[in-house]
Scaffold this active site. Structure first.
Site, PDB file in Angstrom:
ATOM      1  N   TYR A  26      35.150  21.647  35.656  1.00  0.00           N
ATOM      2  CA  TYR A  26      34.888  22.982  35.271  1.00  0.00           C
ATOM      3  C   TYR A  26      36.191  23.492  34.428  1.00  0.00           C
ATOM      4  O   TYR A  26      37.454  23.252  35.155  1.00  0.00           O
ATOM      5  CB  TYR A  26      34.549  24.173  36.191  1.00  0.00           C
ATOM      6  CG  TYR A  26      34.711  25.522  35.804  1.00  0.00           C
ATOM      7  CD1 TYR A  26      33.513  26.006  34.989  1.00  0.00           C
ATOM      8  CD2 TYR A  26      35.797  26.282  35.882  1.00  0.00           C
ATOM      9  CE1 TYR A  26      33.535  27.359  34.692  1.00  0.00           C
ATOM     10  CE2 TYR A  26      35.682  27.624  35.763  1.00  0.00           C
ATOM     11  CZ  TYR A  26      34.579  28.230  34.909  1.00  0.00           C
ATOM     12  OH  TYR A  26      34.807  29.441  34.414  1.00  0.00           O
TER      13      TYR A  26
ATOM     14  N   HIS B 298      39.097  36.355  25.085  1.00  0.00           N
ATOM     15  CA  HIS B 298      39.404  37.362  26.143  1.00  0.00           C
ATOM     16  C   HIS B 298      40.551  38.100  25.894  1.00  0.00           C
ATOM     17  O   HIS B 298      40.976  39.211  26.792  1.00  0.00           O
ATOM     18  CB  HIS B 298      39.758  36.513  27.421  1.00  0.00           C
ATOM     19  CG  HIS B 298      38.109  35.971  28.182  1.00  0.00           C
ATOM     20  ND1 HIS B 298      37.525  34.903  27.401  1.00  0.00           N
ATOM     21  CD2 HIS B 298      37.575  36.482  29.173  1.00  0.00           C
ATOM     22  CE1 HIS B 298      36.507  34.712  27.888  1.00  0.00           C
ATOM     23  NE2 HIS B 298      36.689  35.391  29.006  1.00  0.00           N
TER      24      HIS B 298
ATOM     25  N   ASN C  13      43.048  32.781  34.750  1.00  0.00           N
ATOM     26  CA  ASN C  13      42.120  32.846  36.030  1.00  0.00           C
ATOM     27  C   ASN C  13      43.346  33.046  37.141  1.00  0.00           C
ATOM     28  O   ASN C  13      43.957  32.446  37.629  1.00  0.00           O
ATOM     29  CB  ASN C  13      41.657  31.535  36.325  1.00  0.00           C
ATOM     30  CG  ASN C  13      40.141  31.783  36.587  1.00  0.00           C
ATOM     31  OD1 ASN C  13      39.363  30.814  36.974  1.00  0.00           O
ATOM     32  ND2 ASN C  13      39.636  32.897  36.476  1.00  0.00           N
TER      33      ASN C  13
ATOM     34  N   ARG D 102      55.449  70.587  62.082  1.00  0.00           N
ATOM     35  CA  ARG D 102      55.560  70.101  63.444  1.00  0.00           C
ATOM     36  C   ARG D 102      54.935  68.818  63.538  1.00  0.00           C
ATOM     37  O   ARG D 102      55.218  67.882  64.464  1.00  0.00           O
ATOM     38  CB  ARG D 102      54.842  70.978  64.357  1.00  0.00           C
ATOM     39  CG  ARG D 102      54.683  70.384  65.670  1.00  0.00           C
ATOM     40  CD  ARG D 102      54.229  71.516  66.856  1.00  0.00           C
ATOM     41  NE  ARG D 102      53.396  72.631  66.368  1.00  0.00           N
ATOM     42  CZ  ARG D 102      52.126  72.730  66.963  1.00  0.00           C
ATOM     43  NH1 ARG D 102      51.742  71.873  67.834  1.00  0.00           N
ATOM     44  NH2 ARG D 102      51.415  73.730  66.517  1.00  0.00           N
TER      45      ARG D 102
END
Length: 511
Positions: free
Chosen positions: A51, A81, A193, A293
């Site tokens: 891949y 991208h 990635n 407080r």
């Protein structure tokens, strides 16, 4: 000089490089691991379907890529991208993203050419920073769009920050004497990635949030001091029986800040003394309002949240978070989802919720100081002028209230806001970069609210005119902040003073 790859980078190392501007150098043994991974990947991927090397990406992974198109595939991935929108990240944020990516690649599990990490280190040291856009990443296959813009700059395309201006990457590389990257094997995928954008921005958020918490402790201590509260609510004895690290830390800090104050009172000397309780009704409150407080109980969880965020996000900084993982030791390549940003996304959401609560505490303390019926000590809005004619801090309170409200709305978590995309390949995502950017906005808003509180405290201190009785540490803060915001009685626009005090607080630790 900070060495990357030799050991885990800490938050302090990150601060030294990104904030203090120390240059980076690469550990030789780590560089050798990077090279071994690169050579192994080239050999192992021969005659196999891997891949991101000889396949398409995402839902198009079923398509095999021919040998002659393998390098073009990597360039196509980067260019396609690089499609972000919104604002360009600041140079500081961009540099943080670069360091996070460099540290990931230096682990030696990404199969990249050592020339890539060497170039990335050189760009960091030369402050040559690719322009990265805030909109686009969904934080599941990593910060794909943000890191694509990072990669676009690395290959000498798009725009970069250089010499404090945005300019074409190709021109900036020439000025810096650097050569853009020529992509090898799977370097497009290795660059885009991963979780490095959300991690880099998240670590910057963490540094600012930790400093913000210190300011909240300091301003809370000063608020208690000028109200002459009893000291038991931040005492060791009260807080040690509540078994939370954060609460005990806040109490310890308050005791240190106020240790030599002459305004803080002891309950034993006053309310436990029979001579002082010969009344049916007491003018002084027996117990203070919660915003005074319960500081250790409110800010304690903020401290613990930030401590957990530091551990988690620093772990992510030092992790292998791309896909697939090139494992030389096991002579294999493992496909999975280390790029998923859930760890960082969840911490950013928790961080912004904690900072919003800190903001709410500040706004309530501010309201207490401005409301004469509550504090019974100062004129309305700590007005040094003529009541009715002048307004004091009245106008600027609206800004604090409005900004606090915005933080409350921004605190809705991104972590549970997954939208499937990428043809449903990315069917559950982290939205981690969105979470980091919104957390950044919440932190910036909080600084604004605390700056208004600080300005009001300065006016309150001068109204009392008892500085000589204040603690040495609170007096020092008073003196520093008064240089940024002088005392006033006649009305004038306060917006520039607000910006100046806010920026001072963002740039300096109170202790």
């Amino acid at each position: 000089m900070i060495t990357v790859g030799e050991k885990r980078l800490s938050l302090q190392d990150f601060n030294a490089i990104i904030i203090d501007g120390q240059p980076v150098t690469l550990d030789e043994a780590a560089l050798q691991r990077v090279n071994t991974s690169f050579e192994f990947l080239k050999q192992f991927s021969s005659h196999k379907l891997i891949y991101g090397i000889n396949t398409g990406f995402g839902p198009m992974a079923q398509y095999k890529i021919s040998d002659e198109n393998i390098l073009e595939l990597q360039y196509n991935l980067i260019r396609s991208h690089s499609s972000g929108g919104g604002n360009v990240l600041s140079p500081l944020q961009g540099k943080a993203v670069m360091l996070a990516r460099l540290n990931n690649l230096m682990q030696g599990y990404s199969g990249v050419d050592p020339r890539l990490v060497t170039l990335l280190a050189g760009m960091i040291s030369n402050n040559l920073i690719p322009c990265i856009y805030e909109h686009g990443g969904v934080g599941a296959s990593g910060d794909l769009v943000q890191l694509a813009h990072l990669a676009l700059g690395i290959i000498g395309e798009g725009e970069v920050w250089y010499e404090n201006t945005i300019q074409p990457a190709a021109e900036a590389f020439k000025k810096a004497g650097l050569e853009p990257l020529k992509v090898q094997v799977r370097e497009g995928l290795a660059l885009i990635n991963g979780t490095s954008a959300m991690t880099g921005v998240g670590l910057l958020n963490l540094l600012q949030a930790q400093q913000l918490l210190n300011w909240s402790i300091m301003l809370s201590a000063i608020t208690n001091e000028i109200m002459e509260v009893y000291d038991d609510h931040y005492s060791h004895e009260l807080n040690i029986v509540k078994h939370h690290t954060g609460q005990q830390h806040i109490a310890r800090q308050m005791r240190t800040i106020l240790e030599d104050s002459k305004l803080i009172r002891s309950r034993s000397e006053h309310l436990y003394n029979p001579e002082n309780i010969q009344h049916d009704v007491f003018e002084d409150k027996v117990q203070e309002y919660y915003s005074l407080r319960c500081i250790t109980q409110v800010l304690g969880p903020v401290y613990d949240t930030l401590a957990n965020a530091e551990e988690t996000v620093v772990n992510e900084l030092n992790s292998v978070n791309d896909n697939p993982v090139v494992d030389v030791a096991n002579h294999n390549i493992f496909h999975g989802g280390n790029f998923h940003g859930d760890y960082v996304s969840f911490e950013m959401d928790k961080m912004k919720i904690a900072i919003t609560k800190l903001t709410m505490l500040s706004e309530r303390q501010l309201n207490y100081l401005l409301n004469a019926r509550l504090n019974q000590k100062f004129p309305p809005f700590v007005n040094h002028g003529i009541l009715g004619l002048n307004f004091g801090m009245q106008g600027i309170q609206f800004t604090a209230t409005s900004t606090t409200a915005e933080n409350q709305t921004l605190s809705f978590p991104m972590y549970v806001h997954s939208i499937p995309n990428n043809n449903d390949n990315q069917d559950i995502v982290s939205m981690g970069f969105n979470a980091a950017q919104i957390a950044k906005k919440v932190i910036e808003n909080a600084y604004e609210v605390l700056a208004i509180q600080a300005m009001t405290l300065l006016q309150a201190i001068d109204y009392l005119d008892r500085q000589e009785q204040m603690a040495s540490k609170t007096t020092a803060i008073y003196t520093l902040l008064r240089k940024e915001f002088p005392k006033f009685s006649k009305d004038y626009p306060l917006y520039k003073d607000l910006a100046r005090v806010r920026d001072f607080m963002k740039a300096h630790q109170p202790f």
